[in-house]
Design a protein around this motif. Structure first.
Motif, mmCIF file in Angstrom:
data_model
loop_
_atom_site.group_PDB
_atom_site.id
_atom_site.type_symbol
_atom_site.label_atom_id
_atom_site.label_comp_id
_atom_site.label_asym_id
_atom_site.label_seq_id
_atom_site.Cartn_x
_atom_site.Cartn_y
_atom_site.Cartn_z
ATOM 1 N N ALA A 1 -10.923 -31.636 4.854
ATOM 2 C CA ALA A 1 -11.650 -30.373 4.699
ATOM 3 C C ALA A 1 -10.756 -29.142 4.572
ATOM 4 C CB ALA A 1 -12.625 -30.197 5.863
ATOM 5 N N PRO A 2 -9.643 -29.023 5.322
ATOM 6 C CA PRO A 2 -8.816 -27.812 5.201
ATOM 7 C C PRO A 2 -8.175 -27.616 3.838
ATOM 8 C CG PRO A 2 -8.348 -28.942 7.266
ATOM 9 C CD PRO A 2 -9.192 -29.864 6.456
ATOM 10 N N MET A 3 -8.316 -28.569 2.915
ATOM 11 C CA MET A 3 -7.760 -28.390 1.575
ATOM 12 C C MET A 3 -8.308 -27.138 0.902
ATOM 13 S SD MET A 3 -5.584 -30.796 0.953
ATOM 14 C CE MET A 3 -5.106 -32.385 1.656
ATOM 15 N N THR A 4 -9.492 -26.703 1.301
ATOM 16 C CA THR A 4 -10.069 -25.490 0.713
ATOM 17 C C THR A 4 -9.241 -24.242 1.042
ATOM 18 O OG1 THR A 4 -11.502 -25.261 2.663
ATOM 19 C CG2 THR A 4 -12.403 -26.432 0.756
ATOM 20 N N LEU A 5 -8.408 -24.309 2.046
ATOM 21 C CA LEU A 5 -7.567 -23.172 2.446
ATOM 22 C C LEU A 5 -6.184 -23.229 1.816
ATOM 23 C CD1 LEU A 5 -8.417 -23.074 6.261
ATOM 24 C CD2 LEU A 5 -9.422 -21.689 4.446
ATOM 25 N N ALA A 6 -5.986 -24.127 0.870
ATOM 26 C CA ALA A 6 -4.650 -24.324 0.291
ATOM 27 C C ALA A 6 -4.045 -23.050 -0.303
ATOM 28 C CB ALA A 6 -4.691 -25.433 -0.754
ATOM 29 N N PRO A 7 -4.798 -22.229 -1.075
ATOM 30 C CA PRO A 7 -4.165 -21.005 -1.609
ATOM 31 C C PRO A 7 -3.634 -20.085 -0.508
ATOM 32 C CG PRO A 7 -6.200 -21.480 -2.778
ATOM 33 C CD PRO A 7 -6.153 -22.422 -1.609
ATOM 34 N N LEU A 8 -4.393 -19.953 0.591
ATOM 35 C CA LEU A 8 -3.938 -19.110 1.699
ATOM 36 C C LEU A 8 -2.703 -19.707 2.361
ATOM 37 C CD1 LEU A 8 -4.382 -16.692 3.575
ATOM 38 C CD2 LEU A 8 -5.920 -18.134 4.939
ATOM 39 N N VAL A 9 -2.701 -21.028 2.523
ATOM 40 C CA VAL A 9 -1.546 -21.692 3.135
ATOM 41 C C VAL A 9 -0.301 -21.497 2.277
ATOM 42 C CG1 VAL A 9 -0.578 -23.933 3.755
ATOM 43 C CG2 VAL A 9 -2.932 -23.388 4.366
ATOM 44 N N GLY A 10 -0.427 -21.699 0.961
ATOM 45 C CA GLY A 10 0.719 -21.514 0.074
ATOM 46 C C GLY A 10 1.247 -20.088 0.100
ATOM 47 N N TRP A 11 0.356 -19.117 0.195
ATOM 48 C CA TRP A 11 0.776 -17.712 0.270
ATOM 49 C C TRP A 11 1.602 -17.466 1.524
ATOM 50 C CZ3 TRP A 11 -1.627 -13.763 3.553
ATOM 51 C CH2 TRP A 11 -1.148 -12.469 3.289
ATOM 52 N N VAL A 12 1.166 -18.028 2.653
ATOM 53 C CA VAL A 12 1.918 -17.859 3.899
ATOM 54 C C VAL A 12 3.284 -18.530 3.789
ATOM 55 C CG1 VAL A 12 1.951 -18.433 6.361
ATOM 56 C CG2 VAL A 12 -0.172 -17.644 5.285
ATOM 57 N N VAL A 13 3.327 -19.731 3.211
ATOM 58 C CA VAL A 13 4.592 -20.456 3.092
ATOM 59 C C VAL A 13 5.587 -19.673 2.247
ATOM 60 C CG1 VAL A 13 5.652 -22.529 2.112
ATOM 61 C CG2 VAL A 13 3.558 -22.722 3.464
ATOM 62 N N ASP A 14 5.136 -19.101 1.152
ATOM 63 C CA ASP A 14 6.037 -18.404 0.240
ATOM 64 C C ASP A 14 6.560 -17.085 0.797
ATOM 65 O OD1 ASP A 14 6.173 -20.252 -1.791
ATOM 66 O OD2 ASP A 14 4.452 -19.457 -2.882
ATOM 67 N N SER B 1 9.988 -18.573 -5.865
ATOM 68 C CA SER B 1 9.124 -17.749 -5.023
ATOM 69 C C SER B 1 7.669 -18.177 -5.061
ATOM 70 C CB SER B 1 9.227 -16.278 -5.452
ATOM 71 O OG SER B 1 8.811 -16.128 -6.802
ATOM 72 N N LEU B 2 7.294 -19.065 -5.994
ATOM 73 C CA LEU B 2 5.906 -19.500 -6.140
ATOM 74 C C LEU B 2 5.696 -20.961 -5.755
ATOM 75 C CD1 LEU B 2 4.521 -18.017 -9.501
ATOM 76 C CD2 LEU B 2 3.662 -17.600 -7.207
ATOM 77 N N VAL B 3 6.765 -21.671 -5.405
ATOM 78 C CA VAL B 3 6.653 -23.118 -5.222
ATOM 79 C C VAL B 3 5.636 -23.468 -4.143
ATOM 80 C CG1 VAL B 3 7.890 -25.163 -4.427
ATOM 81 C CG2 VAL B 3 8.936 -23.664 -6.102
ATOM 82 N N GLY B 4 5.634 -22.738 -3.034
ATOM 83 C CA GLY B 4 4.699 -23.041 -1.959
ATOM 84 C C GLY B 4 3.258 -22.931 -2.395
ATOM 85 N N ARG B 5 2.916 -21.829 -3.077
ATOM 86 C CA ARG B 5 1.535 -21.637 -3.525
ATOM 87 C C ARG B 5 1.135 -22.654 -4.582
ATOM 88 N NH1 ARG B 5 2.333 -15.329 -4.345
ATOM 89 N NH2 ARG B 5 4.475 -16.075 -4.128
ATOM 90 N N VAL B 6 2.046 -22.948 -5.494
ATOM 91 C CA VAL B 6 1.717 -23.912 -6.548
ATOM 92 C C VAL B 6 1.561 -25.313 -5.962
ATOM 93 C CG1 VAL B 6 2.588 -25.014 -8.641
ATOM 94 C CG2 VAL B 6 2.780 -22.546 -8.362
ATOM 95 N N ALA B 7 2.446 -25.705 -5.042
ATOM 96 C CA ALA B 7 2.340 -27.029 -4.422
ATOM 97 C C ALA B 7 1.055 -27.168 -3.625
ATOM 98 C CB ALA B 7 3.553 -27.285 -3.533
#
Length: 455
Positions: A54-67, A333-339
């Motif tokens: 279920a948390p996959m829906t938060l992936a864009p937010l997670v990638g933003w934090v990682v980057d 700089s985008l790898v986290g969000r794209v992954a």
């Protein structure tokens, strides 16, 4: 793969990941078994897997934090936090505490996205571009090897020691990964990227996926295949029960054979990336699933072993091709969000496919569904194969320069040409002078004297 393993920094990372991947492998199935023991419900046990997805829906937010953070320190902190979030499992006593298991499963799923995005960026910083396929291939090979024994070991440890002990073992695995990765040398920091408003930064990963031709085709093709690949999670039980007339426990044997195929696929994947490119390797991985599914439509054990072996080969090929493509075609700089966005885009169709397969197998013949999976994955693989030119093979050699310098043919001296009343011929055999050049013999002083002689 030997080349990448000779690098001391990658060997350190590899050791840490070995500990964390082992913890991941033994925990996922054990959480579902724990819920089954507490409640006696198969449905509630299956809901544990849904809580992880279920948390996959938060992936864009997670990638933003990682980057927004340096890769290595963030990866270390994420492993420590993952170990800490397992601590509430020590409070579980009876069926009334099942919500704690669900909460931990959801946080664990969120942590999995975070660790995957951070790891992709960390590998991109540490490893030269030409060795990315080798690095991803090594990790996929080990992951597939752990899949052979991890779930079985987790189930055995749960039966022998209980859920609390298993949570403790998982915590040790993630803390070990954090400690080992801490010893990595700090990579050279890249200059800070231009900061956008946060809504634009959140969608930057998805925009990059949609705007880069190779990544766009990779996700469309793999997404099409994922819409039916998940059917096999339910169909394999019908194949064993209705087709082979064996107990459901025999699925474990087939999973072991699939793991052997995964090892083979992981070992071969770097070579395929160098020869076919990332999109070509991804196409091969998706297409390999087609004959496997078609073979499972026939209840024959020999065909079944060959089919699951081939299905095992396909998984690491798709993962190595996709991850290497992301790392090569995405700014650091985008790898986290794209992954993270890729993980969400791929996992969404897979989750839908697993649910649809569980529903359809109750109404339709499993052989018909396997045939549908075979046709759909063949179409998806063909679509990807037609776009293989979008990512050149990493092993392609640049043009070899000539061994001898090419010298122009000798020209007559200017004085001889002037006395004879015509310009010297060119080195390409053209009899007429080039009147646009100012060089002697090619339309310069010689041509002016020629005009005077003709007058």
């Amino acid at each position: 793969m030997r080349t990448i393993l000779r690098r001391p920094d990658f060997r350190l990372l590899f050791g840490g990941l070995l500990a964390s991947m082992t913890a991941e492998s033994i925990l996922l199935l054990a959480l579902a078994i724990w819920v089954k023991d507490l409640t006696g419900s198969n449905g509630l046990a299956g809901a544990t897997i849904f809580a992880v997805i279920a948390p996959m829906t938060l992936a864009p937010l997670v990638g933003w934090v990682v980057d927004r953070h340096p890769r290595r320190p963030f990866f270390v902190a994420a492993n420590v936090l993952t170990a800490a979030l397992l601590a509430p499992l020590f409070t579980v006593r009876d069926a009334g505490d099942v919500w704690v298991v669900y909460l931990v499963a959801a946080l664990y799923g969120l942590s999995s996205i975070t660790l995957g995005a951070a790891l992709s960026g960390l590998i991109r910083e540490m490893v030269p571009v030409e060795l990315l396929a080798d690095a991803n291939g090594v990790l996929q090979t080990v992951r597939q090897g752990i899949r052979l024994v991890g779930p079985l070991v987790g189930a055995a440890l749960y039966a022998a020691l209980g859920g609390w002990a298993l949570a403790g073992i998982g915590m040790v695995g993630f803390l070990t990964a954090a400690a080992v990765v801490t010893a990595l040398p700090t990579p050279q920091q890249l200059p800070p990227a231009v900061r956008l408003r946060w809504p634009a930064e959140l969608g930057a990963g998805l925009r990059h996926l949609a705007g880069e031709p190779a990544l766009r085709r990779a996700l469309l093709g793999y997404g099409l295949g994922s819409l039916v690949m998940g059917f096999s999670e339910s169909l394999i039980f019908a194949y064993v029960d209705q087709g082979l007339n064996r107990d459901a426990a025999f699925v474990g044997v087939l999973v072991t054979v699939q793991g052997v195929g995964g090892l083979l696929g992981g070992l071969c994947s770097p070579t395929l990336v160098r020869r076919l490119g990332e999109v070509g390797t991804l196409a091969a991985g998706v297409a390999f699933f087609s004959p496997a599914a078609l073979a499972l439509a026939f209840p024959d054990l020999r065909l079944g072993f060959a089919a699951v072996l081939l299905a095992g080969v396909s998984l690491p090929l798709t993962m190595v091709g996709l991850h290497t493509l992301i790392q090569r075609r995405t700014p650091p700089s985008l790898v986290g969000r794209v992954a993270a966005a890729t993980q969400a885009v791929v996992s969404g169709p897979q989750a839908i496919s697993i649910g649809a397969g569980a529903l359809l197998v109750g109404f339709l013949d499993y052989r018909l569904l396997f045939a549908l999976v075979g046709v759909a994955t063949l179409a998806a693989g063909s679509y990807l194969w037609r776009g293989r030119h979008l990512s050149a093979p990493t092993g392609a050699r640049p043009p070899i320069p000539p061994t001898r310098p090419t010298l122009p043919a000798p020209r007559r001296p200017v004085e001889d040409a002037d006395r004879q009343g015509f310009s010297a011929p060119t080195d390409r055999g053209h009899p007429f002078p080039n009147t646009t050049s100012g060089r002697p013999g090619w339309g310069g002083r010689s041509s002016r004297m020629n005009r005077q002689i003709r007058r």
